[in-house]
Write a protein that holds these residues in place. Structure first.
Motif, short mmCIF file in Angstrom:
data_model
loop_
_atom_site.label_atom_id
_atom_site.label_comp_id
_atom_site.label_asym_id
_atom_site.label_seq_id
_atom_site.Cartn_x
_atom_site.Cartn_y
_atom_site.Cartn_z
N SER A 290 -4.42 9.81 -0.86
CA SER A 290 -3.25 9.71 -1.72
C SER A 290 -2.41 8.49 -1.36
O SER A 290 -2.08 8.27 -0.19
N SER A 291 -2.04 7.70 -2.36
CA SER A 291 -1.20 6.52 -2.13
C SER A 291 0.16 6.92 -1.59
O SER A 291 0.72 6.25 -0.72
N GLN A 292 0.70 8.02 -2.11
CA GLN A 292 2.00 8.49 -1.64
C GLN A 292 1.95 8.88 -0.17
O GLN A 292 2.84 8.53 0.62
N ALA A 293 0.88 9.59 0.22
CA ALA A 293 0.74 10.00 1.62
C ALA A 293 0.57 8.78 2.52
O ALA A 293 1.15 8.71 3.61
N ARG A 294 -0.19 7.80 2.07
CA ARG A 294 -0.38 6.58 2.87
C ARG A 294 0.93 5.83 3.06
O ARG A 294 1.23 5.35 4.15
N ASN A 295 1.71 5.74 1.98
CA ASN A 295 3.00 5.06 2.09
C ASN A 295 3.93 5.79 3.06
O ASN A 295 4.68 5.15 3.83
N GLN A 296 3.88 7.10 3.05
CA GLN A 296 4.72 7.88 3.96
C GLN A 296 4.29 7.69 5.41
O GLN A 296 5.13 7.60 6.31
N ILE A 297 2.97 7.61 5.64
CA ILE A 297 2.47 7.38 7.00
C ILE A 297 2.90 6.01 7.50
O ILE A 297 3.40 5.86 8.62
N VAL A 298 2.73 4.99 6.65
CA VAL A 298 3.12 3.62 7.02
C VAL A 298 4.62 3.56 7.31
O VAL A 298 5.06 2.96 8.30
#
Length: 308
Positions: A290-298
């Protein structure tokens, strides 16, 4: 150093112990086996400069075994030969990934950093003002920037890389998340900086390093998900302290396991970077696709590294 251990402990736990013992991790490979065992290969240097002694090596392995008890299956520590020097440079960093990781303009960095601000926190910005009239022998830099972890380190590292001497510095306490600094600087020949181009370059580099000292992205590595974190290497060859520990600790708090990890060096046109590559385990509760999950991790990792 090669350590084989059972899954209940993570590499962040071992990193914490090695840091306590005054070791610096130069490179790491983490390998997870199907039977829930982990083999870690650490390339380390010793802050005490005693790694060549059998006593230091035996005490280190013994201490690790005492800390992790039955979860530590084996621990071996051997001196690395000259053939290991080549392992500090990545030869397989894809060009597209390298461009995404390193080719950011300052304006993009400013907008990226400001995007981290919320309705309750001000945008992140840096202001550098030059005064060449106050002192006959020094150039005065007045800096206002957001308070963050490693701020003084980044300023002094950048000054050193630019062959600029800091003769005097005054740092205020953090006020509403910002710091004010006055630096009296000069060139290595002892003269103040009067060249407009050199002054502009100095201010630009300082802003760049204060706003965006680290690069963090998540990308695909074949069918897998890879986290990359990069920071500039000092001219003396040293990397930024505690990056690996902060990243692995954040991933642990997020419930994300590391399948493998590497630390190496990558050279661009103007500098060398220390790059941390983490292959993330897909078997976790976080939807890594998920792009949203990746952005949150970053975002979470960047905030941890910056101390926000």
């Amino acid at each position: 150093m090669e350590i084989t251990w059972l899954v209940p402990f993570t590499c962040v736990d071992i990193t914490e112990v090695l840091t306590e013992l005054e070791f610096t991790i130069q490179r790491l490979k983490v390998m997870t086996t199907p039977d829930e065992k982990v083999v870690d290969l650490f390339f380390i240097t010793d802050g005490r400069e005693l790694l060549h002694t059998k006593e230091r090596r035996d005490n280190t392995c013994g201490y690790l075994c005492d800390v992790f008890k039955e979860y530590c299956i084996s621990c071996e520590l051997q001196l690395a030969g000259p053939e290991c020097e080549n392992q500090r440079t990545f030869s397989s960093l894809p060009m597209a990934v390298a461009e995404e990781l390193f080719s950011c303009e300052l304006s993009e960095k400013e907008s990226c950093t400001q995007a981290l601000g919320t309705a309750t926190t001000p945008p992140k910005k840096a202001i550098v003002t030059v005064d060449n009239l106050l002192s006959p022998a020094h150039t005065l830099l007045q800096i206002q920037c957001v308070d963050q972890k490693g701020l003084f380190y980044d300023i002094l590292r950048t000054s050193k890389d630019l062959n600029i001497q800091v003769a005097y510095g005054r740092f205020s306490s953090s006020i509403k998340g910002y710091r004010n600094m006055d630096l009296l600087i000069r060139q290595t020949d002892g003269k103040k900086i009067v060249d407009p181009k050199l002054l502009a370059n100095t201010c630009s580099r300082l802003k760049e390093e204060m706003l965006h000292p680290l690069r963090v992205i998540i990308t695909n590595r074949g069918p897998d998900t890879e986290l990359l974190v990069a920071n500039p290497v000092e001219l003396c060859g040293k990397g930024r302290p505690r990056v690996f520990y902060d990243v692995t600790l954040t991933l642990k708090k997020l419930g994300i396991c590391i399948f493998s990890a590497e630390i190496g060096r990558h050279s661009t046109q103007d500098r060398q970077w220390e790059v941390y590559r983490f292959l993330l385990d897909e078997n976790c509760d976080v939807p890594l696709a998920s792009s949203q999950a990746r952005n949150q991790i970053v975002d979470r990792i960047r905030r941890t590294l910056m101390g926000w």
